[in-house]
Design a protein around this motif. Structure first.
Motif, PDB file in Angstrom:
ATOM      1  N   ASP A 240       0.823  -1.203   0.000  1.00 11.23           N
ATOM      2  CA  ASP A 240       0.000   0.000   0.000  1.00 11.23           C
ATOM      3  C   ASP A 240       0.860   1.258   0.000  1.00 11.23           C
ATOM      4  N   GLU A 241       1.962   1.249   0.758  1.00  9.68           N
ATOM      5  CA  GLU A 241       2.848   2.411   0.758  1.00  9.68           C
ATOM      6  C   GLU A 241       3.642   2.498  -0.537  1.00  9.68           C
ATOM      7  N   ALA A 242       3.987   1.351  -1.126  1.00  8.29           N
ATOM      8  CA  ALA A 242       4.618   1.380  -2.445  1.00  8.29           C
ATOM      9  C   ALA A 242       3.659   1.957  -3.478  1.00  8.29           C
ATOM     10  N   ALA A 243       2.366   1.631  -3.334  1.00  7.14           N
ATOM     11  CA  ALA A 243       1.365   2.190  -4.247  1.00  7.14           C
ATOM     12  C   ALA A 243       1.288   3.706  -4.110  1.00  7.14           C
ATOM     13  N   PHE A 244       1.475   4.222  -2.902  1.00  2.00           N
ATOM     14  CA  PHE A 244       1.451   5.673  -2.727  1.00  2.00           C
ATOM     15  C   PHE A 244       2.638   6.316  -3.433  1.00  2.00           C
ATOM     16  N   VAL A 245       3.802   5.662  -3.385  1.00  2.00           N
ATOM     17  CA  VAL A 245       4.963   6.185  -4.105  1.00  2.00           C
ATOM     18  C   VAL A 245       4.658   6.268  -5.595  1.00  2.00           C
TER      19      VAL A 245
ATOM     20  N   ALA B 263       8.673  -5.241  -4.101  1.00  2.90           N
ATOM     21  CA  ALA B 263       7.913  -4.035  -4.430  1.00  2.90           C
ATOM     22  C   ALA B 263       8.098  -2.967  -3.367  1.00  2.90           C
ATOM     23  N   ARG B 264       8.151  -3.390  -2.121  1.00  3.36           N
ATOM     24  CA  ARG B 264       8.296  -2.437  -1.022  1.00  3.36           C
ATOM     25  C   ARG B 264       9.696  -1.828  -0.989  1.00  3.36           C
ATOM     26  N   ARG B 265      10.729  -2.635  -1.233  1.00  2.35           N
ATOM     27  CA  ARG B 265      12.098  -2.134  -1.117  1.00  2.35           C
ATOM     28  C   ARG B 265      12.528  -1.280  -2.304  1.00  2.35           C
ATOM     29  N   PHE B 266      12.049  -1.616  -3.503  1.00  2.72           N
ATOM     30  CA  PHE B 266      12.482  -0.871  -4.680  1.00  2.72           C
ATOM     31  C   PHE B 266      11.592   0.329  -4.988  1.00  2.72           C
ATOM     32  N   ALA B 267      10.542   0.555  -4.202  1.00  2.00           N
ATOM     33  CA  ALA B 267       9.669   1.702  -4.453  1.00  2.00           C
ATOM     34  C   ALA B 267      10.299   3.043  -4.067  1.00  2.00           C
ATOM     35  N   PRO B 268      10.987   3.177  -2.911  1.00  2.00           N
ATOM     36  CA  PRO B 268      11.530   4.497  -2.552  1.00  2.00           C
ATOM     37  C   PRO B 268      12.397   5.154  -3.616  1.00  2.00           C
ATOM     38  N   PRO B 269      13.253   4.432  -4.365  1.00  2.00           N
ATOM     39  CA  PRO B 269      14.021   5.127  -5.407  1.00  2.00           C
ATOM     40  C   PRO B 269      13.161   5.857  -6.428  1.00  2.00           C
TER      41      PRO B 269
END
Length: 465
Positions: free
Chosen positions: A270-275, A347-353
């Motif tokens: 869900d937080e990756a989706a926000f990114v 998905a969660r780890r590679f989303a912040p970049p």
């Protein structure tokens, strides 16, 4: 061998990649991105073939990844992330109180001037402060120098002095309400005359204030602004790109830009989706002002598609496309690595970049817009009740290179952050490199989409009055 040698080599290669991107950008001389209804004077025409711009942009990102694959020394990569300098922190209590009071005063001023001041957008402080000062200028500050929104957030300052309900309900919805809220806010910004009608803007701000303060009272100030409020989440995520951040002990430190993007900072898909939503809404804001969208909208309407559903449909479908492509990349990464690490974890780890990409496109989208409206912003702050006709700063033609440099610079920073993340996730060097293949393909897709939008001339949005 000197232990500093790998670090120097990594820095040299990163600098080479960035220099290549900037060289392509400056040689291309493109136009500024869509700047909204207040920034029409800063727009020009494209001077090079679009296909050449897209090809070189995609090639720069791909070549940068190939250069990054040579940086496999884990101690050097760790140095890139952990290198920081502690900054002195001034008296936090008094400074936070003053910042909160300033934010509340600005909120009151926006509402009052929105209702009573002139209807001309350039002469109305509410319009100029919200769009030029806050959404353009302040938003850029969060990823350039650090996130100060928690201190100046007027709704948080008000919520902290409001009485609560005697209990705080548990928040169980994750980041999905933030995703929906962000999509809704940008959709409202696009389809309504918020940048042209001060009274409509003031009503919208009041409505947002009611919802936000009610949520903070019910769920608690900390929970609401950490989990539910989309604006606070946007600025918090953007702050991870900045070279200034807050350590675990609360102190400020100076770090390499994007260093915080490599940490395990997201809790779920869900937080990756926000990114991805942050990246998409900025893209959407530019896409709907292109000739391609005008043609597509007219074609859909001619086929019988309801006009009221044009923009919300485009918002939802585009976000689903961006998110679907990203989640597909996470699934494919399990095969290219190969690894037993769950696709959700990838998905969660590679989303912040991806936040570096969003920040780069935000610069391209709003920097020229902000600079051209500085006189209007100064007049709005110094003479809020006066009817003025401030001159606009017309940015030179070469300034378009800055827009493209912002896009490419954000993508290059994202590649470096993803590279460090992969080596943090996987023990093997080849496995770490191969895990990035699908994500680099997604970044190339995002790059070419962003560059294509930036290099398109702006046209009036169809079917909006």
């Amino acid at each position: 061998m000197d232990r500093r040698t790998p670090t120097t080599e990594v820095g040299r290669k990163a600098a080479t990649a960035l220099a290549a991107g900037l060289a392509v950008a400056l040689a291309a001389r493109p136009v500024l991105a869509h700047g909204g209804s207040l920034g029409e004077s800063a727009r020009e025409s494209l001077t090079v073939p679009t296909w050449l711009m897209l090809a070189t942009g995609g090639a720069v990102v791909g070549a940068s990844f190939l250069l990054a694959t040579f940086a496999t020394d884990r101690s050097a990569l760790d140095w890139l992330v952990d290198s920081r300098r502690r900054l002195p922190l001034p008296a936090p209590t008094a400074l936070r109180w003053a910042a909160g009071a300033l934010g509340v005063a600005a909120l009151v001023g926006i509402v009052v001037t929105g209702f009573v001041d002139p209807t001309d957008p350039l002469s109305n402080p509410a319009v100029v402060v919200v769009w030029a000062g806050w959404w353009a200028g302040f938003a850029m500050s969060t990823y350039l120098v650090g996130n100060t929104w928690p201190a100046v957030n007027p709704w948080r300052a008000i919520a902290e002095v409001l009485p609560d309900l005697g209990r705080e309900y548990r928040w169980t919805l994750g980041a999905w309400p933030s995703v929906a809220g962000l999509l809704a806010l940008v959709w409202i910004e696009v389809v309504s005359p918020l940048a042209d009608e001060p009274r409509v803007l003031a009503i919208t701000v009041v409505a947002y204030s009611v919802v936000t303060l009610a949520g903070a009272v019910v769920y608690g100030t900390g929970t609401w602004f950490r989990e539910a409020d989309p604006v606070s989440r946007v600025f918090r995520y953007y702050g991870a790109v900045a070279p200034v951040g807050r350590d675990a002990d609360g102190s400020l430190s100076l770090r390499l830009p994007g260093a915080a993007l490599t940490s395990d900072r997201l809790d779920g898909v869900d937080e990756a989706a926000f990114v991805v939503a942050v990246l998409w809404v900025t893209t959407f804001d530019g896409f709907v002002a292109t000739p391609a969208w005008r043609w597509l909208a007219r074609s859909l309407v001619n086929l019988g598609y309801p006009i009221p559903l044009l923009y919300p449909g485009a918002m939802v479908v585009g976000f689903a496309l961006f998110l679907g492509v990203y989640l597909l990349a996470a699934r494919l990464a399990r095969r290219t690595a190969p690894t037993y690490v769950a696709g959700e974890t990838l998905a969660r780890r590679f989303a912040p970049p991806l936040l570096a990409i969003a920040a780069g496109y935000h610069v391209a989208h709003f920097l020229g817009y902000f600079l051209s409206l500085i006189p209007a912003l100064v007049a709005a702050v110094t003479a809020p009740m006066a009817t003025v006709n401030p001159p606009l700063i017309v940015v030179p033609g070469w300034f378009g290179g800055v827009a493209i440099a912002g896009v490419l610079g954000g993508h290059l920073l994202a590649i470096l952050a993803a590279h460090v993340t992969a080596f943090d996730l996987f023990p093997g060097r080849l496995q770490a490199i191969r895990s990035q293949y699908p994500f680099i393909a997604v970044m190339v897709f995002y790059t070419m989409a962003s560059l294509w939008i930036v290099t398109r001339p702006d046209v009036p949005l169809p079917y909006l009055t």
